[in-house]
Scaffold this motif. Structure first.
Motif: not given
Length: 155
Positions: A108-133
């Motif tokens: 889930s997004p909670e596994h990142f700081e502040g519960g938000e998907i890091p933009g620097t990570l999305v620049q390198q990889l697709d980020v997929i969350t299980v819940n919500p998918e």
């Protein structure tokens, strides 16, 4: 990959660093630049021990199940434990680069700081969350400008 955490005389907030060498060096000293062709895209899993708690193995199984369903070749699970004081995304990014991963799957997004998907990570990889998918895909093109482009010849 080389990882250095501490050798004892740093400040308390010292988090270490990662050093990774790219490419393969053959015995004759020449770099092997050959690419590896894969039949499935590679993905990693990522979870935080403090967020998963006792459900850590459940989270990992859900990540692997989603990777299989989406057609990824699951390569590695990166587990972050904040009690060691390392930078949270350093190892994940290094592993993604080393394995030439296309995506990372998190519970889930909670596994990142502040519960938000890091933009620097999305620049390198697709980020997929299980819940919500959901999928946070890398951009195939640069962001659009705020203003429309100037027209040629005053048109």
């Amino acid at each position: 990959m080389f990882e250095l955490q501490s050798h004892g005389d740093e400040e308390d907030d010292y988090s270490g660093f990662y050093l990774e060498v790219q490419g393969h060096i053959a015995l004759d000293g020449h770099e092997d630049k050959g690419a590896v062709m894969r039949w499935k895209p590679t993905c990693l899993g990522y979870r935080r021990t403090d967020v998963s708690g006792m459900a850590g193995l459940w989270d990992e199984s859900q990540i692997r199940k989603l990777a299989t369903r989406l057609g990824y070749d699951f390569a590695d699970m990166v587990v972050y434990d904040p009690k060691f004081g390392r930078p949270p995304l350093a190892r994940l990014k290094a592993q993604a680069t080393r394995l030439d991963a296309e995506a990372v799957i998190v519970p889930s997004p909670e596994h990142f700081e502040g519960g938000e998907i890091p933009g620097t990570l999305v620049q390198q990889l697709d980020v997929i969350t299980v819940n919500p998918e959901e999928t946070y895909a890398r951009r195939a093109m640069p962001p659009l400008r705020d203003r429309p482009p100037a027209k040629a010849d005053g048109a």
